[in-house]
Write a protein that holds these residues in place. Structure first.
Motif, PDB file in Angstrom:
ATOM      1  N   THR A 208      84.337   4.418  -4.511  1.00 26.99           N
ATOM      2  CA  THR A 208      84.209   4.529  -3.225  1.00 26.99           C
ATOM      3  C   THR A 208      84.824   3.836  -2.454  1.00 26.99           C
ATOM      4  O   THR A 208      85.202   2.770  -2.987  1.00 26.99           O
ATOM      5  CB  THR A 208      82.607   4.191  -3.047  1.00 26.99           C
ATOM      6  N   LEU A 209      84.991   3.716  -1.051  1.00 25.04           N
ATOM      7  CA  LEU A 209      85.826   2.608  -0.143  1.00 25.04           C
ATOM      8  C   LEU A 209      84.961   2.411   0.869  1.00 25.04           C
ATOM      9  O   LEU A 209      83.986   3.234   1.507  1.00 25.04           O
ATOM     10  CB  LEU A 209      86.973   3.414   0.345  1.00 25.04           C
ATOM     11  N   SER A 210      84.322   1.226   1.105  1.00 25.59           N
ATOM     12  CA  SER A 210      83.736   0.640   2.158  1.00 25.59           C
ATOM     13  C   SER A 210      84.183  -0.388   3.096  1.00 25.59           C
ATOM     14  O   SER A 210      85.339  -0.943   2.790  1.00 25.59           O
ATOM     15  CB  SER A 210      82.434   0.099   1.543  1.00 25.59           C
ATOM     16  N   PHE A 211      83.681  -0.811   4.161  1.00 31.60           N
ATOM     17  CA  PHE A 211      84.133  -1.906   4.822  1.00 31.60           C
ATOM     18  C   PHE A 211      82.963  -3.100   5.318  1.00 31.60           C
ATOM     19  O   PHE A 211      81.895  -2.614   5.677  1.00 31.60           O
ATOM     20  CB  PHE A 211      84.926  -1.197   6.311  1.00 31.60           C
ATOM     21  N   GLU A 212      83.426  -4.133   5.749  1.00 25.60           N
ATOM     22  CA  GLU A 212      82.695  -4.943   6.297  1.00 25.60           C
ATOM     23  C   GLU A 212      83.258  -5.632   7.368  1.00 25.60           C
ATOM     24  O   GLU A 212      84.539  -5.871   7.612  1.00 25.60           O
ATOM     25  CB  GLU A 212      82.343  -6.139   5.263  1.00 25.60           C
ATOM     26  N   LYS A 213      82.545  -6.255   8.479  1.00 29.59           N
ATOM     27  CA  LYS A 213      83.233  -6.725   9.364  1.00 29.59           C
ATOM     28  C   LYS A 213      82.143  -8.048  10.179  1.00 29.59           C
ATOM     29  O   LYS A 213      80.784  -7.709  10.051  1.00 29.59           O
ATOM     30  CB  LYS A 213      83.223  -5.889  10.708  1.00 29.59           C
ATOM     31  N   ASN A 214      82.639  -9.294  10.132  1.00 32.37           N
ATOM     32  CA  ASN A 214      81.461 -10.338  10.554  1.00 32.37           C
ATOM     33  C   ASN A 214      80.646 -10.571   9.527  1.00 32.37           C
ATOM     34  O   ASN A 214      79.545 -10.746   9.897  1.00 32.37           O
ATOM     35  CB  ASN A 214      81.099 -10.153  11.894  1.00 32.37           C
ATOM     36  N   SER A 215      80.990 -10.193   8.162  1.00 31.24           N
ATOM     37  CA  SER A 215      80.038 -10.563   7.086  1.00 31.24           C
ATOM     38  C   SER A 215      79.002  -9.500   7.164  1.00 31.24           C
ATOM     39  O   SER A 215      77.906  -9.561   6.103  1.00 31.24           O
ATOM     40  CB  SER A 215      79.295 -11.983   7.020  1.00 31.24           C
ATOM     41  N   GLU A 216      79.121  -8.295   8.048  1.00 33.12           N
ATOM     42  CA  GLU A 216      78.142  -7.282   7.902  1.00 33.12           C
ATOM     43  C   GLU A 216      78.565  -6.160   7.199  1.00 33.12           C
ATOM     44  O   GLU A 216      79.966  -5.507   7.623  1.00 33.12           O
ATOM     45  CB  GLU A 216      77.674  -7.051   9.403  1.00 33.12           C
ATOM     46  N   PHE A 217      77.844  -5.834   6.194  1.00 31.93           N
ATOM     47  CA  PHE A 217      78.190  -4.451   5.493  1.00 31.93           C
ATOM     48  C   PHE A 217      77.972  -3.106   6.269  1.00 31.93           C
ATOM     49  O   PHE A 217      77.182  -3.023   6.880  1.00 31.93           O
ATOM     50  CB  PHE A 217      77.520  -4.222   4.167  1.00 31.93           C
ATOM     51  N   LEU A 218      79.223  -2.237   6.483  1.00 33.32           N
ATOM     52  CA  LEU A 218      79.058  -1.312   7.469  1.00 33.32           C
ATOM     53  C   LEU A 218      78.705   0.050   6.771  1.00 33.32           C
ATOM     54  O   LEU A 218      78.812   0.946   7.290  1.00 33.32           O
ATOM     55  CB  LEU A 218      80.445  -1.097   8.257  1.00 33.32           C
ATOM     56  N   GLY A 219      78.785   0.013   5.533  1.00 37.34           N
ATOM     57  CA  GLY A 219      78.253   1.234   4.660  1.00 37.34           C
ATOM     58  C   GLY A 219      79.561   2.046   4.004  1.00 37.34           C
ATOM     59  O   GLY A 219      80.614   1.591   4.087  1.00 37.34           O
ATOM     60  N   VAL A 220      79.262   2.829   3.149  1.00 40.97           N
ATOM     61  CA  VAL A 220      80.244   3.266   2.622  1.00 40.97           C
ATOM     62  C   VAL A 220      81.022   4.515   3.406  1.00 40.97           C
ATOM     63  O   VAL A 220      80.322   5.342   3.983  1.00 40.97           O
ATOM     64  CB  VAL A 220      79.645   4.425   1.139  1.00 40.97           C
ATOM     65  N   ALA A 221      82.169   4.242   3.181  1.00 38.34           N
ATOM     66  CA  ALA A 221      82.966   5.111   4.430  1.00 38.34           C
ATOM     67  C   ALA A 221      83.348   6.440   3.653  1.00 38.34           C
ATOM     68  O   ALA A 221      83.338   7.578   3.960  1.00 38.34           O
ATOM     69  CB  ALA A 221      84.330   4.513   4.977  1.00 38.34           C
ATOM     70  N   PHE A 222      84.178   6.147   2.246  1.00 45.02           N
ATOM     71  CA  PHE A 222      84.336   7.444   1.565  1.00 45.02           C
ATOM     72  C   PHE A 222      83.987   7.442   0.112  1.00 45.02           C
ATOM     73  O   PHE A 222      83.611   6.460  -0.499  1.00 45.02           O
ATOM     74  CB  PHE A 222      85.957   7.372   1.185  1.00 45.02           C
ATOM     75  N   LYS A 223      83.571   8.701  -0.418  1.00 41.05           N
ATOM     76  CA  LYS A 223      83.081   8.704  -1.721  1.00 41.05           C
ATOM     77  C   LYS A 223      83.819   9.981  -2.278  1.00 41.05           C
ATOM     78  O   LYS A 223      84.726  10.296  -1.689  1.00 41.05           O
ATOM     79  CB  LYS A 223      81.604   9.363  -1.867  1.00 41.05           C
TER      80      LYS A 223
END
Length: 254
Positions: A208-223
């Protein structure tokens, strides 16, 4: 009270270890528990000296590495930074070693990959866009087979089956030339602001590939990512824009 004999030995080890290359240091850490413990101090004089010798002063004096808290981790980040030999001809890596600069070339989209790719384990790195985004600005991952330059102003990263990207301008996920949906899955998600640090999290165990911004987890982007070596990658279209990448290591959540 520190044993004077041990203190002298440690001083001698500091001098010797500071001149060895990284492969030799890895071997030294396997010799005995004392040497392992000594080299396991990532803020020791040994790692400080290696940082001073290898990292450009421009990087050490800036706040670019503020998220990397030890000398050893800063050295590791340098070895994972953008690859000057794996980027578009319209991109060059600045003297600090961590920041790419896209030259103002008309009708071109240009990309760059990191020096080290990943096929196992969990990895995270920060991407900081330090100039205008332009009409398309994509961060993500790619294999070595993905193109690094193309004609026109397009979402190059995510345009084929060898790359996966998040277009920060439109908050859209991209892969294999298709839009994979809005991201993050929020009502009216805020647009990226220049200078913000985005944390990219690649989990090669769960694919999986995920992202965070400003210490907030934005969720899984790609599986369902493939069992291939995957590299940190960005693509840009705006002339003179700059993008930095700092490798952090395994995500803090384990």
């Amino acid at each position: 009270m520190v044993d004077p004999f041990l203190a002298t030995n440690y001083n001698v080890l500091e001098v010797i270890f500071s001149y060895l290359d990284l492969r030799d240091l890895r071997n030294c850490a396997l010799v005995c528990w004392n040497w392992y413990h000594f080299l396991n101090d990532e803020s020791s004089e040994v790692w400080r000296m290696h940082c001073l010798r290898k990292l450009p002063q421009e990087a050490l004096k800036s706040d670019l590495l503020s998220s990397v808290t030890t000398y050893k981790k800063r050295l590791r980040a340098y070895y994972h930074a953008w690859n000057p030999n794996d980027c578009s001809r319209n991109v060059y890596i600045k003297p600090n070693g961590f920041t790419l600069h896209r030259n103002p070339v008309a009708q071109s989209t240009d990309a760059a990959r990191g020096k080290i790719g990943f096929r196992q384990g969990r990895h995270s790195w920060e991407v900081i866009w330090e100039g205008p985004l332009g009409t398309v600005a994509v961060i993500g991952i790619s294999t070595k087979e993905a193109a690094l330059q193309c004609h026109g102003y397009v979402a190059l990263l995510g345009s084929d089956d060898q790359s996966w990207g998040w277009n920060l301008v439109e908050n859209m996920l991209l892969h294999n030339g298709d839009a994979q949906g809005n991201y993050p899955l929020l009502n009216n998600p805020p647009k990226y602001q220049v200078g913000e640090r985005i944390r990219v999290i690649l989990d090669c165990d769960d694919n999986t590939l995920s992202f965070e911004k400003n210490s907030e987890f934005l969720g899984v982007a790609f599986k369902g990512l493939p069992d291939k070596k995957l590299y940190p990658t960005v693509s840009a279209v705006y002339g003179n824009t700059e993008v930095s990448m700092v490798y952090l290591g395994p995500p803090l959540d384990g």
